[in-house]
Write a protein that holds these residues in place. Structure first.
Motif, PDB file in Angstrom:
ATOM      1  N   PRO A 169      -3.458  -3.973   0.440  1.00 12.37           N
ATOM      2  CA  PRO A 169      -2.058  -3.368   0.911  1.00 12.37           C
ATOM      3  C   PRO A 169      -1.131  -3.097  -0.124  1.00 12.37           C
ATOM      4  O   PRO A 169      -0.792  -3.783  -1.276  1.00 12.37           O
ATOM      5  N   THR A 170      -0.255  -2.078  -0.167  1.00 12.40           N
ATOM      6  CA  THR A 170       0.602  -1.770  -1.246  1.00 12.40           C
ATOM      7  C   THR A 170       1.823  -2.719  -1.006  1.00 12.40           C
ATOM      8  O   THR A 170       1.851  -3.316  -0.121  1.00 12.40           O
ATOM      9  N   SER A 171       2.487  -2.679  -2.133  1.00 10.11           N
ATOM     10  CA  SER A 171       3.655  -3.787  -2.119  1.00 10.11           C
ATOM     11  C   SER A 171       4.569  -3.681  -0.864  1.00 10.11           C
ATOM     12  O   SER A 171       4.841  -2.651  -0.486  1.00 10.11           O
ATOM     13  N   TRP A 172       5.008  -4.859  -0.423  1.00 16.25           N
ATOM     14  CA  TRP A 172       5.913  -4.961   0.790  1.00 16.25           C
ATOM     15  C   TRP A 172       7.285  -4.785   0.086  1.00 16.25           C
ATOM     16  O   TRP A 172       7.536  -4.246  -0.718  1.00 16.25           O
ATOM     17  N   TYR A 173       8.220  -5.407   0.748  1.00 15.00           N
ATOM     18  CA  TYR A 173       9.736  -5.515   0.498  1.00 15.00           C
ATOM     19  C   TYR A 173       9.872  -6.666  -0.389  1.00 15.00           C
ATOM     20  O   TYR A 173       9.796  -8.019   0.097  1.00 15.00           O
ATOM     21  N   SER A 174      10.609  -6.568  -1.257  1.00 13.05           N
ATOM     22  CA  SER A 174      11.019  -7.633  -2.275  1.00 13.05           C
ATOM     23  C   SER A 174      12.276  -8.668  -1.784  1.00 13.05           C
ATOM     24  O   SER A 174      13.043  -8.258  -0.833  1.00 13.05           O
ATOM     25  N   PRO A 175      12.178  -9.909  -2.056  1.00 12.44           N
ATOM     26  CA  PRO A 175      13.156 -10.739  -1.771  1.00 12.44           C
ATOM     27  C   PRO A 175      14.633 -10.298  -2.187  1.00 12.44           C
ATOM     28  O   PRO A 175      15.560 -10.511  -1.493  1.00 12.44           O
ATOM     29  N   GLU A 176      14.616  -9.670  -3.378  1.00 16.63           N
ATOM     30  CA  GLU A 176      16.124  -8.971  -3.573  1.00 16.63           C
ATOM     31  C   GLU A 176      16.590  -8.016  -2.465  1.00 16.63           C
ATOM     32  O   GLU A 176      17.872  -7.954  -2.318  1.00 16.63           O
ATOM     33  N   TYR A 177      15.837  -7.129  -1.953  1.00 14.30           N
ATOM     34  CA  TYR A 177      16.002  -6.026  -1.248  1.00 14.30           C
ATOM     35  C   TYR A 177      16.503  -6.815   0.171  1.00 14.30           C
ATOM     36  O   TYR A 177      17.475  -6.188   0.526  1.00 14.30           O
TER      37      TYR A 177
END
Length: 386
Positions: A169-177
């Protein structure tokens, strides 16, 4: 009459806000509150107990029941402001059934943002925990706590997963976002769409198999995932929006605190505040595997970003003092996780958008916002500790 000092004035304002919030609460305070932990913080004995309860629930048809319920109400609980209250009540319902088998059972959450760069390599998806991808061709899952299970809804079939991007799987969403959402969003309609059209969707899509269907509760990842989304909603609520409920209901009318939760014959206001009524739980604030990284993040944002970028994407953090006055950092944790640029996250597939009848313009807004965020962070030279 002397004017109040700034500290006393602030306290008076806070008390007024607290009294206003309490005026909304008609549910009694819980006599005791249990804690939902991050899954990897479970001890060996806790994990053994959890697996035993899940096996019993599968044996007695509860996985099939919750899969049926979610599938049956699918159109009413996505793409509108029923999303968060329904799923809070739904996960609580699931947890309550588990407690019938063993009162010590608690539904954990999976903090997927911590594993966002390379989701398939998450410890959560190893054989000792939830297992990984299904077997190529059949996509039947061969390891983990649900290995070899036959699911009963919508008809008998092997429990399946089919990871996105050919198993990686492609990267999900960062904690920062996600933290940026919590700080920027000022109404439920925006916060709901921001979460639903980002982290919520890409986890379902990239786990695939049963998780890609309306009957996604067949995969216990569903409950871990939605407990995490509930945790994020709670973080947003206590950031100044405890009783905020607006936006569209499933029929297009304006939703409010007195609107009934889809399927459940109870108003939304009964599930809004954790620690009251039947919502007698809270979330672990510092998972064992990543303790203190939240304060590390605040320090890093303050020290790494120009003021205009910080104010745009993290308005609350921009108001904090310099790093030395923020919560302490554990140096070895920072050293063990060298900073890297934030990658562009996965996006919703057109199939997923059509399946949910999402508003394409709203989806585009969230996806463009995510790209703008990554561009701004990378242009500023920010390196994430995650």
């Amino acid at each position: 009459m002397k004017l109040l000092s700034s500290s006393l004035a602030a306290a008076a304002i806070a008390l007024t806000a607290l009294n206003a919030a309490n005026a909304q609460q008609t549910q009694p305070a819980c006599s005791s509150v249990y804690t939902r932990p991050e899954i990897l913080s479970l001890s060996a004995s806790q994990w053994t107990l959890t697996k035993s309860v899940l096996s019993a629930m599968q044996r007695d048809g509860w996985f099939g029941w919750f899969a049926y319920l979610h599938n049956n109400w699918f159109g009413s609980i996505h793409g509108n402001s029923q999303f968060f209250p329904f799923h809070r009540r739904f996960v609580y319902d699931w947890e309550s059934v588990g407690k019938r088998y063993n009162n010590a059972f608690v539904q954990p959450y999976w903090d997927e943002m911590r594993d966002y760069r390379t989701p398939a390599s998450s410890q959560v998806l190893t054989s000792n925990w939830l297992g990984g991808n299904g077997q190529s061709g059949s996509w039947c899952v061969q390891n983990g706590n649900q290995a070899g299970w036959t699911m009963s809804f919508p008809s008998n079939h092997c429990f399946s997963r089919n990871f996105g991007n050919n198993g990686n799987p492609t990267s999900w969403y960062s904690p920062e976002y996600i933290q940026s959402f919590i700080q920027r969003d000022t109404n439920m309609a925006t916060f709901r769409s921001d979460i639903e059209y980002s982290l919520h969707g890409v986890v379902h899509i990239n786990i695939g198999g049963d998780m890609l269907q309306g009957y996604s509760p067949n995969d216990w990842i569903f409950m871990l995932h939605h407990a995490n989304l509930d945790r994020l909603w709670w973080q947003w609520q206590v950031n100044g929006y405890l009783w905020t409920m607006d936006g569209p209901n499933s029929d297009g009318s304006a939703i409010n605190l007195n609107t009934n939760i889809a399927y459940y014959n109870q108003p939304i206001n009964t599930v809004m505040q954790l620690g009251y009524g039947s919502m007698c739980y809270q979330y672990a604030s510092n998972p064992i595997r990543r303790r203190a990284l939240d304060s590390t993040l605040q320090n890093k944002l303050i020290n790494s970003l120009p003021k205009d970028v910080l104010s745009t994407w993290f308005p609350d953090t921009a108001k904090l003092p310099a790093a030395s006055a923020v919560a302490s950092v554990i140096p070895e944790l920072v050293a063990s996780q060298p900073g890297k640029s934030i990658p562009f996250p996965a996006t919703l597939t057109q199939q997923w958008i059509n399946m949910h009848h999402y508003n394409q313009a709203d989806v585009n807004r969230v996806q463009n916002d995510a790209r703008n965020f990554v561009n701004a962070m990378n242009k500023a030279g920010y390196k994430s500790p995650y």
